[in-house]
Design a protein around this motif. Structure first.
Motif, PDB file in Angstrom:
ATOM      1  N   ASP C 236       0.863  -1.186   0.000  1.00 59.51           N
ATOM      2  CA  ASP C 236       0.000   0.000   0.000  1.00 59.51           C
ATOM      3  C   ASP C 236       0.903   1.241   0.000  1.00 59.51           C
ATOM      4  O   ASP C 236       1.722   1.416   0.895  1.00 59.51           O
ATOM      5  CB  ASP C 236      -0.869  -0.032   1.268  1.00 59.51           C
ATOM      6  CG  ASP C 236      -1.852   1.127   1.342  1.00 59.51           C
ATOM      7  OD1 ASP C 236      -1.662   2.135   0.629  1.00 59.51           O
ATOM      8  OD2 ASP C 236      -2.797   1.022   2.140  1.00 59.51           O
ATOM      9  N   LEU C 238       0.474   4.104   0.899  1.00 55.60           N
ATOM     10  CA  LEU C 238       0.384   4.916   2.117  1.00 55.60           C
ATOM     11  C   LEU C 238       1.439   4.514   3.143  1.00 55.60           C
ATOM     12  O   LEU C 238       1.805   5.320   4.003  1.00 55.60           O
ATOM     13  CB  LEU C 238      -1.014   4.812   2.740  1.00 55.60           C
ATOM     14  CG  LEU C 238      -2.122   5.471   1.919  1.00 55.60           C
ATOM     15  CD1 LEU C 238      -3.482   5.175   2.541  1.00 55.60           C
ATOM     16  CD2 LEU C 238      -1.907   6.973   1.797  1.00 55.60           C
ATOM     17  N   LEU C 239       1.938   3.286   3.049  1.00 57.64           N
ATOM     18  CA  LEU C 239       3.007   2.869   3.948  1.00 57.64           C
ATOM     19  C   LEU C 239       4.293   3.653   3.699  1.00 57.64           C
ATOM     20  O   LEU C 239       5.203   3.643   4.517  1.00 57.64           O
ATOM     21  CB  LEU C 239       3.267   1.363   3.806  1.00 57.64           C
ATOM     22  CG  LEU C 239       2.075   0.473   4.166  1.00 57.64           C
ATOM     23  CD1 LEU C 239       2.387  -0.993   3.840  1.00 57.64           C
ATOM     24  CD2 LEU C 239       1.722   0.617   5.645  1.00 57.64           C
ATOM     25  N   THR C 241       4.373   6.859   3.624  1.00 62.49           N
ATOM     26  CA  THR C 241       4.165   8.234   4.090  1.00 62.49           C
ATOM     27  C   THR C 241       5.392   8.823   4.788  1.00 62.49           C
ATOM     28  O   THR C 241       5.819   9.936   4.476  1.00 62.49           O
ATOM     29  CB  THR C 241       2.931   8.298   5.013  1.00 62.49           C
ATOM     30  OG1 THR C 241       1.792   7.817   4.298  1.00 62.49           O
ATOM     31  CG2 THR C 241       2.663   9.727   5.460  1.00 62.49           C
ATOM     32  N   ASP C 242       5.980   8.092   5.707  1.00 62.80           N
ATOM     33  CA  ASP C 242       7.126   8.659   6.425  1.00 62.80           C
ATOM     34  C   ASP C 242       8.336   8.834   5.517  1.00 62.80           C
ATOM     35  O   ASP C 242       9.103   9.797   5.656  1.00 62.80           O
ATOM     36  CB  ASP C 242       7.470   7.794   7.640  1.00 62.80           C
ATOM     37  CG  ASP C 242       6.404   7.916   8.726  1.00 62.80           C
ATOM     38  OD1 ASP C 242       5.683   8.941   8.746  1.00 62.80           O
ATOM     39  OD2 ASP C 242       6.285   6.997   9.551  1.00 62.80           O
ATOM     40  N   ARG C 245       7.778  11.963   3.504  1.00 67.06           N
ATOM     41  CA  ARG C 245       8.096  13.146   4.309  1.00 67.06           C
ATOM     42  C   ARG C 245       9.598  13.353   4.425  1.00 67.06           C
ATOM     43  O   ARG C 245      10.082  14.484   4.378  1.00 67.06           O
ATOM     44  CB  ARG C 245       7.502  12.988   5.713  1.00 67.06           C
ATOM     45  CG  ARG C 245       5.987  13.014   5.733  1.00 67.06           C
ATOM     46  CD  ARG C 245       5.477  12.785   7.147  1.00 67.06           C
ATOM     47  NE  ARG C 245       4.024  12.779   7.187  1.00 67.06           N
ATOM     48  CZ  ARG C 245       3.314  12.648   8.309  1.00 67.06           C
ATOM     49  NH1 ARG C 245       3.939  12.510   9.478  1.00 67.06           N
ATOM     50  NH2 ARG C 245       2.000  12.652   8.265  1.00 67.06           N
ATOM     51  N   TYR C 273       1.410  15.998  -1.225  1.00 66.56           N
ATOM     52  CA  TYR C 273       2.867  16.154  -1.277  1.00 66.56           C
ATOM     53  C   TYR C 273       3.285  16.592  -2.676  1.00 66.56           C
ATOM     54  O   TYR C 273       3.064  15.867  -3.646  1.00 66.56           O
ATOM     55  CB  TYR C 273       3.567  14.842  -0.898  1.00 66.56           C
ATOM     56  CG  TYR C 273       3.278  14.424   0.524  1.00 66.56           C
ATOM     57  CD1 TYR C 273       3.866  15.100   1.586  1.00 66.56           C
ATOM     58  CD2 TYR C 273       2.395  13.389   0.813  1.00 66.56           C
ATOM     59  CE1 TYR C 273       3.593  14.744   2.902  1.00 66.56           C
ATOM     60  CE2 TYR C 273       2.116  13.024   2.123  1.00 66.56           C
ATOM     61  CZ  TYR C 273       2.712  13.704   3.167  1.00 66.56           C
ATOM     62  OH  TYR C 273       2.424  13.357   4.457  1.00 66.56           O
TER      63      TYR C 273
END
Lengths: 371, 371, 371
Positions: C236, C238-239, C241-242, C245, C273
């Motif tokens: 996924d 979304l995993l 995300t970090d 960033r 983002y």
């Protein structure tokens, strides 16, 4: 009157008192907190297109007018007049306003006057605690102030809201923290906090949430997408399952806001737990031309008495118009697909439209208005 | 004959022998185990609307008749006559019945007679172990009885089913437990269990599942939504990935039931693992007017030889009718969209319809019937 | 010229130099690495149907011709002629080729010549490291070679690609590993590795990714479905995300490939983002008749300046044709739904079509071509 059904907007944030200019305007069209990528514009999104479609005509321009034409016209009218025209065209008859966001925003009473509608307050728990911390002499007075303010708010407001999704995610420990645990956490937070600092402490966040649960008022919870302060996969409403079970004996209604892209799971929760409700929020305005498809997915498992309209509008009066119009069109389109396939009767479709637009919110929040 | 394609219902649960009255009837229209929320009715859902649409006419009433009219007519006919009419109108020619649910239900043979169809048994593993525990003298005799019963069942039944999703979630340790580990777990469970108590022990659940895998018969696994006994995010079929890999050398077919809202992931698993199949189950009847959209999503990645129809009907004969009719309409609608866009040829569409309705189930379970 | 918009295929893998025969051909129609289940064929899938639909006519056969007829005609023409006809009919004007897959494949230059198009290289990081390991004398020379090769590749290639999703999943530790940590990991890997062995070490994978990030070139990341070497729920986007960033301060564009069934989450990341882009990849060709629905979901939250077309084609020239045609039709269908509902203006729809087809890729990768 335009013959359109009225709407209760069960979750919004108020309107800027003045401005904004172009760069500021664009920044309200996205959940991003950065400038648009090189060579791109925030107007190039479903929300951007929807603003040009729906708001141009309200200000006397053609639908889909160019962004610069829209902004020029808006500027010519002035913020107050544009706000008045836009809010009054939205057909929203009642606003439930989360008053916990910063910025030079109209108060709920002012919003009501601009829109010729009624407005009620929803109290954001984290802001309540942050204000109490700004004023507190010591840990005990902070905790007492939080208790008192929650109790007072329960008399005045229509509900509470938590953004625990942003602060720690939705997989928080589901049960209320013990008294001494709360005291220790408060002491630690107050000792290290700078004035104005955010509440991120998981124990205090749970303490607030449970204080709200005990009042019995509806508690709105941010779930699903939002600004990049959150980690989206930590905001799946299904992560609330154990919390929802823990709240069940209290009967306090839990309102899952936004939900996208986890709205099917939210529909499941609304289907199997009597105290769980689901809201469209951001999910319709931000998906614009696709809002009908998103709404239809929420209409799969969620009982029709459990779904609530809102705009989540913040800053721009345009977002109320877009939220309302996109919802109306998505609803009409979806229900018409159901009735033309003979899957629903026209009478049922009309009744369900009324529930989603005003009926469910009026019942849940005890609104007296004809909405 | 009505010219409609026959159906093999590869997963259902039997029909109540008598009743139910209104409150009982409504409780079968939802996966919730609580009363409907104040001011709402379980009839106000896609499933409730679908029952009124499809079943009214079978009992001589108009489609979309009011719930009270429907219930009055049903009562007038009596449970037996209503059941007979409804089951026979469903066009289901074969039922695979999970006999592990409690309640005063028709046996598979009675169901077959009422419906003028054939019926076969699917053995629910957890129920098998709970019955063995009720009868067991000691740990050894319990484990021997489980082994014997699984072996006997494999001769008689068409497949096994596990509800491990409900008991511990789908992220269970994928490999078979060792013999001594099983003995210790059985000893502990039997020592603490009260008669009729559920099997929640993860080691014994895996032991049962692997006993079934070793028979080579199809193993149905609950995945996706269901009643609030489960945590939905623990029921994503993708959590079975390591188990699926461990089963691969045995070739035992694994049938993922229901899958919603994780049906796209189930389609992926069916696409990349030859021994994985996916089922619509609950997902179509409960989404009613939206079933075509849900079915279409399963038809994205899943190979057309790997998808299976079922109703998951329990208690009410209405649920067989709705499961069958909603599927037929969803399938016709979806395939017609594909052919009218010229994406599929009409011949291919007809062939795929046959696979989903009867062909895949007949091949997988070795059914001899003309279905 | 056929009057169709040209396409930049921003992610593909090259074409077999010869063959394949029937069994080999079928194996390219699936992400499975096993034979089709008993009684089924890989042609019975959306991709299989799409190949028969789109490629039959290119080789002079009717759309939807039988698989055996198609394969016979292909054989008659010979691989070279079939490849030439198919690639030229695709309307792809530029290919970005991930050269890291094994097999007797046309080089990018040969692909360009066959297709009368331009081709550029995308460097697969894991392959780069595996080649360096095959040649390395010791740990220091391995690490130096990796650094040098990444730097050289950055001068020559249009971007990098990582398959870390396959190797450890996307929830890897987001920050760059320290120098001594990298050295230790490299030493351990080289000591235990057999020649040709895959890079699965999480520290070295992160080291490679961060080396690529520091070049500032676009970095493509596999996300979503693929062959059964991956665990889909670990893919996924979304995993990431970090990690996203952590990369933000560098501004390096991250291109999320494929994304299905997590494409709505990918759209969210592209929305919030500025340095995140999303690609359709596999998701359209493999969903065939449903590609319009999948594409429309990506068009919900993703800004229109952030979406990229690709085929992910590998082995068969047919996959370029299908990827391109399915995308064109899905796009036309989706945009036509938006404009006929008056949600978008025709001018906006045309402009967005250009962005997705060529404009965004040309801007992101600095392509000079008229594409």
């Amino acid at each position: 009157m335009r013959g359109r059904p009225l709407l209760v907007d069960q979750h919004c944030h108020g309107v800027l008192r003045s401005g904004p200019e172009r760069a500021g305007f664009e920044s309200y069209l996205t959940e991003s907190s950065s400038p648009a990528a090189p060579g791109t514009s925030f107007f190039d999104s479903q929300l951007g297109f929807a603003v040009r479609r729906w708001c141009g005509p309200v200000l006397g321009l053609p639908a889909h007018c160019a962004p610069q034409d829209y902004l020029a016209r808006r500027s010519e009218l002035g913020a107050a007049e544009a706000t008045r025209r836009l809010l009054r065209s939205s057909g929203i008859s009642a606003f439930l306003v989360d008053t916990g966001l910063p910025g030079d925003l109209l108060t709920p009473a002012e919003l009501a006057e601009f829109a010729r509608a009624e407005a009620h307050e929803i109290v954001r728990l984290e802001r309540l605690a942050e204000r109490a911390a700004d004023a507190a002499r010591d840990t005990s007075s902070f905790l007492a102030e939080v208790s008192d303010t929650v109790r007072d708010a329960a008399r005045r407001a229509k509900g509470f809201k938590s953004v625990v999704a942003y602060r720690v995610g939705l997989d928080f420990e589901p049960h209320p923290p013990g008294t001494s645990q709360v005291y220790t956490a408060a002491e630690r937070w107050l000792a290290t906090r700078v004035r104005g600092g955010r509440l991120n402490d998981p124990v205090l966040l749970r303490h607030l949430i449970w204080a709200a649960v005990r009042t019995g008022l509806p508690l709105q919870l941010h779930t699903g997408f939002g600004d990049p302060d959150l980690r989206l996969h930590r905001c799946d409403p299904l992560l609330l399952t154990d919390f929802i079970r823990a709240v069940a004996p209290y009967g306090t209604p839990l309102v899952l806001l936004h939900c996208y892209p986890y709205h099917r799971g939210a529909g499941y929760l609304a289907a199997v737990y009597p105290h769980v409700y689901a809201d469209f929020g951001l999910s319709l305005a931000h998906t614009g031309a696709r809002a009908g498809a998103v709404l239809a997915e929420l209409l799969e498992l969620a009982p029709f008495g459990k779904l609530l309209f809102s705009t989540d509008a913040f800053g721009l009066p345009e977002l109320y118009v877009v939220g309302a119009e996109v919802f109306r069109e998505a609803l009409a389109h979806t229900l018409s697909a159901f009735t033309s396939a003979n899957a629903w009767s026209p009478g049922d479709a009309e009744r369900v439209a009324g529930l989603l637009s005003t009926g469910n919110a009026a019942r849940l929040y005890g609104l007296q208005s004809e909405a």
